[in-house]
Scaffold this motif. Structure first.
Motif, PDB file in Angstrom:
ATOM      1  N   ILE A 167     -16.683 -14.659  -2.864  1.00 57.67           N
ATOM      2  CA  ILE A 167     -15.108 -14.322  -2.672  1.00 57.67           C
ATOM      3  C   ILE A 167     -15.143 -13.294  -4.476  1.00 57.67           C
ATOM      4  O   ILE A 167     -13.469 -13.343  -4.948  1.00 57.67           O
ATOM      5  N   TYR A 168     -16.451 -13.924  -5.281  1.00 50.69           N
ATOM      6  CA  TYR A 168     -16.024 -13.263  -6.934  1.00 50.69           C
ATOM      7  C   TYR A 168     -15.794 -12.246  -7.143  1.00 50.69           C
ATOM      8  O   TYR A 168     -14.867 -11.751  -8.160  1.00 50.69           O
ATOM      9  N   THR A 169     -15.935 -11.575  -6.155  1.00 48.71           N
ATOM     10  CA  THR A 169     -16.010  -9.760  -6.626  1.00 48.71           C
ATOM     11  C   THR A 169     -14.866  -9.277  -5.097  1.00 48.71           C
ATOM     12  O   THR A 169     -15.306  -9.353  -3.765  1.00 48.71           O
ATOM     13  N   ILE A 170     -13.797  -8.633  -5.255  1.00 52.65           N
ATOM     14  CA  ILE A 170     -12.962  -8.118  -4.056  1.00 52.65           C
ATOM     15  C   ILE A 170     -14.028  -6.302  -4.151  1.00 52.65           C
ATOM     16  O   ILE A 170     -13.375  -5.885  -5.179  1.00 52.65           O
ATOM     17  N   TYR A 171     -13.172  -5.917  -3.517  1.00 48.55           N
ATOM     18  CA  TYR A 171     -14.055  -4.285  -3.212  1.00 48.55           C
ATOM     19  C   TYR A 171     -13.657  -3.610  -2.673  1.00 48.55           C
ATOM     20  O   TYR A 171     -12.389  -4.066  -1.610  1.00 48.55           O
ATOM     21  N   VAL A 172     -12.616  -2.165  -3.270  1.00 45.87           N
ATOM     22  CA  VAL A 172     -11.300  -1.606  -2.496  1.00 45.87           C
ATOM     23  C   VAL A 172     -12.246  -0.260  -2.189  1.00 45.87           C
ATOM     24  O   VAL A 172     -12.442   0.006  -2.535  1.00 45.87           O
ATOM     25  N   THR A 173     -11.814   0.187  -0.863  1.00 48.65           N
ATOM     26  CA  THR A 173     -11.896   1.339  -0.319  1.00 48.65           C
ATOM     27  C   THR A 173     -10.969   1.836  -0.034  1.00 48.65           C
ATOM     28  O   THR A 173      -9.299   0.961   0.593  1.00 48.65           O
ATOM     29  N   ILE A 186     -10.211  -4.722   0.249  1.00 47.62           N
ATOM     30  CA  ILE A 186      -9.093  -4.402   0.719  1.00 47.62           C
ATOM     31  C   ILE A 186      -8.715  -3.153   0.254  1.00 47.62           C
ATOM     32  O   ILE A 186      -9.660  -2.488  -0.270  1.00 47.62           O
ATOM     33  N   ASP A 187      -7.765  -2.689   0.707  1.00 44.99           N
ATOM     34  CA  ASP A 187      -7.207  -1.246   0.843  1.00 44.99           C
ATOM     35  C   ASP A 187      -6.861  -0.073  -0.256  1.00 44.99           C
ATOM     36  O   ASP A 187      -5.948  -1.513  -1.057  1.00 44.99           O
ATOM     37  N   VAL A 188      -6.933   0.759  -1.375  1.00 45.70           N
ATOM     38  CA  VAL A 188      -6.447   0.805  -2.668  1.00 45.70           C
ATOM     39  C   VAL A 188      -5.037   1.334  -2.543  1.00 45.70           C
ATOM     40  O   VAL A 188      -4.209   1.247  -2.942  1.00 45.70           O
ATOM     41  N   THR A 189      -4.564   1.282  -0.960  1.00 44.22           N
ATOM     42  CA  THR A 189      -2.748   0.694  -1.208  1.00 44.22           C
ATOM     43  C   THR A 189      -1.949   0.184  -1.244  1.00 44.22           C
ATOM     44  O   THR A 189      -1.240   0.032  -1.097  1.00 44.22           O
ATOM     45  N   ASP A 190      -3.639  -1.144  -0.673  1.00 52.70           N
ATOM     46  CA  ASP A 190      -2.287  -2.369  -0.503  1.00 52.70           C
ATOM     47  C   ASP A 190      -1.289  -2.715  -2.042  1.00 52.70           C
ATOM     48  O   ASP A 190      -2.340  -2.523  -3.700  1.00 52.70           O
ATOM     49  N   THR A 191      -1.219  -3.807  -1.788  1.00 50.85           N
ATOM     50  CA  THR A 191      -0.305  -4.355  -2.933  1.00 50.85           C
ATOM     51  C   THR A 191      -1.249  -6.018  -3.236  1.00 50.85           C
ATOM     52  O   THR A 191      -1.946  -6.495  -2.882  1.00 50.85           O
ATOM     53  N   VAL A 192      -1.108  -6.248  -4.600  1.00 54.09           N
ATOM     54  CA  VAL A 192      -2.010  -7.707  -4.982  1.00 54.09           C
ATOM     55  C   VAL A 192      -1.502  -8.581  -3.904  1.00 54.09           C
ATOM     56  O   VAL A 192      -1.976  -9.150  -3.371  1.00 54.09           O
ATOM     57  N   ALA A 193      -0.244  -8.310  -3.496  1.00 56.02           N
ATOM     58  CA  ALA A 193       0.283  -9.508  -2.668  1.00 56.02           C
ATOM     59  C   ALA A 193      -0.257  -9.557  -1.158  1.00 56.02           C
ATOM     60  O   ALA A 193      -1.081 -10.685  -0.585  1.00 56.02           O
ATOM     61  N   THR A 194      -0.736  -7.912  -1.145  1.00 52.04           N
ATOM     62  CA  THR A 194      -1.219  -7.880   0.738  1.00 52.04           C
ATOM     63  C   THR A 194      -2.558  -7.751   0.774  1.00 52.04           C
ATOM     64  O   THR A 194      -3.029  -8.326   1.858  1.00 52.04           O
ATOM     65  N   GLY A 195      -3.427  -7.448  -0.702  1.00 56.19           N
ATOM     66  CA  GLY A 195      -5.115  -7.819  -0.828  1.00 56.19           C
ATOM     67  C   GLY A 195      -4.776  -9.309  -0.817  1.00 56.19           C
ATOM     68  O   GLY A 195      -5.674  -9.605  -0.379  1.00 56.19           O
ATOM     69  N   MET A 196      -3.968 -10.463  -1.958  1.00 57.41           N
ATOM     70  CA  MET A 196      -4.425 -11.481  -1.183  1.00 57.41           C
ATOM     71  C   MET A 196      -4.548 -12.314   0.066  1.00 57.41           C
ATOM     72  O   MET A 196      -5.541 -13.126   0.477  1.00 57.41           O
ATOM     73  N   MET A 234      -7.473  -1.883 -10.623  1.00 61.73           N
ATOM     74  CA  MET A 234      -8.984  -1.749  -9.716  1.00 61.73           C
ATOM     75  C   MET A 234      -9.774  -1.118 -11.084  1.00 61.73           C
ATOM     76  O   MET A 234      -9.166  -0.484 -11.232  1.00 61.73           O
ATOM     77  N   ASN A 235     -10.641  -2.061 -11.538  1.00 58.85           N
ATOM     78  CA  ASN A 235     -11.813  -0.856 -11.909  1.00 58.85           C
ATOM     79  C   ASN A 235     -12.136   0.072 -11.337  1.00 58.85           C
ATOM     80  O   ASN A 235     -13.202  -0.155 -10.103  1.00 58.85           O
ATOM     81  N   LYS A 259      -9.250   4.196   3.412  1.00 56.14           N
ATOM     82  CA  LYS A 259      -9.453   4.446   5.126  1.00 56.14           C
ATOM     83  C   LYS A 259     -10.772   4.864   5.695  1.00 56.14           C
ATOM     84  O   LYS A 259     -11.091   4.602   7.196  1.00 56.14           O
ATOM     85  N   ASN A 260     -11.166   5.661   5.018  1.00 54.31           N
ATOM     86  CA  ASN A 260     -12.623   5.861   5.762  1.00 54.31           C
ATOM     87  C   ASN A 260     -13.657   4.972   5.124  1.00 54.31           C
ATOM     88  O   ASN A 260     -14.825   5.549   4.607  1.00 54.31           O
ATOM     89  N   ASP A 261     -13.922   4.089   3.983  1.00 53.18           N
ATOM     90  CA  ASP A 261     -14.700   3.170   3.891  1.00 53.18           C
ATOM     91  C   ASP A 261     -14.904   3.572   2.468  1.00 53.18           C
ATOM     92  O   ASP A 261     -15.694   2.365   2.120  1.00 53.18           O
ATOM     93  N   LYS A 262     -14.972   4.485   1.656  1.00 52.75           N
ATOM     94  CA  LYS A 262     -15.103   4.598   0.277  1.00 52.75           C
ATOM     95  C   LYS A 262     -14.779   3.753  -0.532  1.00 52.75           C
ATOM     96  O   LYS A 262     -14.073   3.774  -0.492  1.00 52.75           O
ATOM     97  N   LEU A 263     -15.908   3.365  -1.214  1.00 56.68           N
ATOM     98  CA  LEU A 263     -15.630   2.571  -1.994  1.00 56.68           C
ATOM     99  C   LEU A 263     -15.192   3.023  -3.447  1.00 56.68           C
ATOM    100  O   LEU A 263     -15.712   4.415  -4.325  1.00 56.68           O
ATOM    101  N   LEU A 264     -14.084   2.561  -3.955  1.00 56.35           N
ATOM    102  CA  LEU A 264     -13.502   3.554  -4.843  1.00 56.35           C
ATOM    103  C   LEU A 264     -13.100   2.663  -6.092  1.00 56.35           C
ATOM    104  O   LEU A 264     -13.023   2.726  -6.838  1.00 56.35           O
ATOM    105  N   GLY A 265     -13.353   0.861  -6.006  1.00 59.25           N
ATOM    106  CA  GLY A 265     -13.475  -0.031  -7.412  1.00 59.25           C
ATOM    107  C   GLY A 265     -13.255  -1.018  -7.167  1.00 59.25           C
ATOM    108  O   GLY A 265     -13.794  -1.241  -5.875  1.00 59.25           O
ATOM    109  N   THR A 266     -13.683  -2.519  -7.703  1.00 58.30           N
ATOM    110  CA  THR A 266     -13.812  -3.550  -7.499  1.00 58.30           C
ATOM    111  C   THR A 266     -12.490  -3.936  -8.127  1.00 58.30           C
ATOM    112  O   THR A 266     -12.308  -3.640  -9.456  1.00 58.30           O
TER     113      THR A 266
END
Length: 455
Positions: A164-170, A141-151, A198-199, A172-179
């Motif tokens: 599905i137990y870990t969601i990865y946050v990136t 999911i995108d770092v700018t998403d809300t929880v509703a959009t992410g869900m 996010m962590n 727009k350039n696919d850079k990994l920012l959190g989980t």
């Protein structure tokens, strides 16, 4: 574990196709995979006709690659390709890597464009690295998403995701920012921003990371999945715990093979031939036979000592056995420590070596004292005139040989590891042979000094 389910599945072939399919699909895919290997060729072909590629792919994923290929020999190419496309991408790549080049090219040509490109991309990674075992299907999911959009994105991607137990946050350039964990997503408020919950401290590995080091990270952190990134920290895939279990099994078997001085300890009872067994064992046996000549050379150097005191030959097996065993014990402890990363500094290596030589020397003293009385009594009852001197030599040899052999068992793998070579190659038979040479040298030197030179 009793495999009663195999007999149960075999008995189902009396049913018509509709009932057979319904009953078979009620079993776990692993149970079906075991049954597939026990069925006749006619029964398996009936299975292929009633089960779709997707349905049978679940069971194929539990098979060893060699067993999967045996079944593929009974299938038409299009059915095989559809099965491969239904597998998790990392399992599909494992299968494709084992095919010869022309066969692989043929299967790739039959695949749809998306699967073909995904598999070709992963085939580029070197074997036994993080890139070769990663799965490209994950929740992102995108770092700018809300929880509703992410869900909403989570639900869309969950069908094909490896976990599905870990969601990865990136970004727009696919850079990994959190989980985020699935639990955190479920409990978060809908209007919260992903960035806020996010962590941000993420443990990841690059595609070139050795799979053994990846397994160590899983054990250290108790992970169920681990993200794989490129040098720019862009998310490329994830490694799941089931893949790591396969790695651990593979590495354990590889290390066992090296300890046993066999190129590959895995044996397939159905396909293994005498020639294959010879190929696996002969190279190391030849190396060890050359080292065996050194042992013979040591004995030849002290031929005069043996001529004058043939009784000392009686105790050679005991001394060699003790030296070999203590060296192998030290080797096992040291290799375990190297694999766990315990010896990162000179101080830690020195401490370990001193501890091992101290352990060997102390064991040597205790065993030497215990054997002194037994050896002397044995020789005295046999009316040997040099009973006391020989007993001294045997006890002192035990003390010194155990100390030297323990040091050798610890030092050899550390030296090999310093050259970036797997320390498991300092296998049990190899170290035992080195310790035989050292123990014989100590034994005959003491016999010459304490008996021959005092006669």
């Amino acid at each position: 574990m009793d495999k009663l389910y195999v007999d149960e599945i075999k008995s189902l072939f009396l049913l018509d196709d509709f009932e057979l399919k319904e009953k078979i699909l009620s079993y776990h895919p692993y149970e079906i995979s075991e049954a597939l290997l026990e069925l006749s060729k006619k029964e398996r072909r009936r299975m292929y006709s009633i089960l779709s590629p997707k349905e049978i792919s679940y069971s194929i994923s539990f098979l060893e690659i060699e067993d999967a290929f045996l079944l593929f020999n009974e299938m038409v190419p299009k059915y095989i390709v559809n099965i491969i496309q239904e597998l998790d991408i990392d399992d599909a790549v494992d299968l494709m890597q084992e095919l010869d080049e022309s066969e692989r090219a043929g299967y790739l040509k039959l695949m749809d464009a998306e699967h073909r490109e995904n598999i070709k991309e992963l085939l580029k990674y070197k074997d036994d690295t993080a890139g070769s075992i990663m799965n490209t299907e994950y929740i992102n999911i995108d770092v700018t998403d809300t929880v509703a959009t992410g869900m909403k994105k989570l639900l869309e991607q969950a069908v094909t995701s490896a976990t599905i137990y870990t969601i990865y946050v990136t970004n727009k350039n696919d850079k990994l920012l959190g989980t985020l964990s699935l639990r955190e997503m479920i409990l978060a408020r809908k209007n919260e921003l992903i960035e806020e919950i996010m962590n941000k401290r993420v443990v990841s590995v690059e595609t070139t990371k050795d799979q053994e080091e990846v397994a160590a990270i899983f054990m250290d952190y108790d992970f169920t999945s681990l993200p794989v990134v490129d040098k720019l920290n862009r998310l490329l895939g994830v490694i799941t715990v089931d893949d790591v279990l396969d790695v651990i099994e593979e590495e354990t078997l590889e290390d066992y093979s090296k300890f046993a001085a066999i190129s590959d300890a895995e044996i397939d009872s159905d396909t293994e031939t005498v020639l294959m067994g010879v190929k696996k064992r002969l190279p190391w046996l030849l190396v060890l036979s050359v080292l065996g000549f050194f042992t013979s050379t040591i004995i030849a150097q002290f031929e005069g000592t043996l001529d004058q005191i043939p009784t000392i030959a009686l105790f050679m097996p005991m001394i060699l056995g003790m030296a070999g065993n203590t060296g192998t014990q030290s080797l096992a402890v040291t290799v375990r420590g190297l694999n766990d990363g315990e010896f990162q500094t000179k101080a830690s290596i020195t401490k370990h070596l001193l501890r091992e030589i101290g352990t060997g020397f102390m064991n040597g003293i205790l065993i030497g004292i215990m054997l002194f009385g037994v050896t002397y009594l044995f020789l005295h009852l046999n009316h040997n005139p040099e009973a006391f001197k020989i007993t001294q030599v045997v006890s002192l040899s035990i003390m010194l040989s155990l100390a030297v052999s323990t040091l050798s068992g610890a030092l050899i793998p550390i030296i090999i590891n310093s050259f970036k070579i797997d320390p498991a190659v300092a296998s049990g038979p190899f170290v035992t042979m080195i310790n035989d040479i050292l123990a014989l040298s100590v034994y005959f030197t003491l016999a010459t000094m304490l008996i021959i030179n005092t006669l």
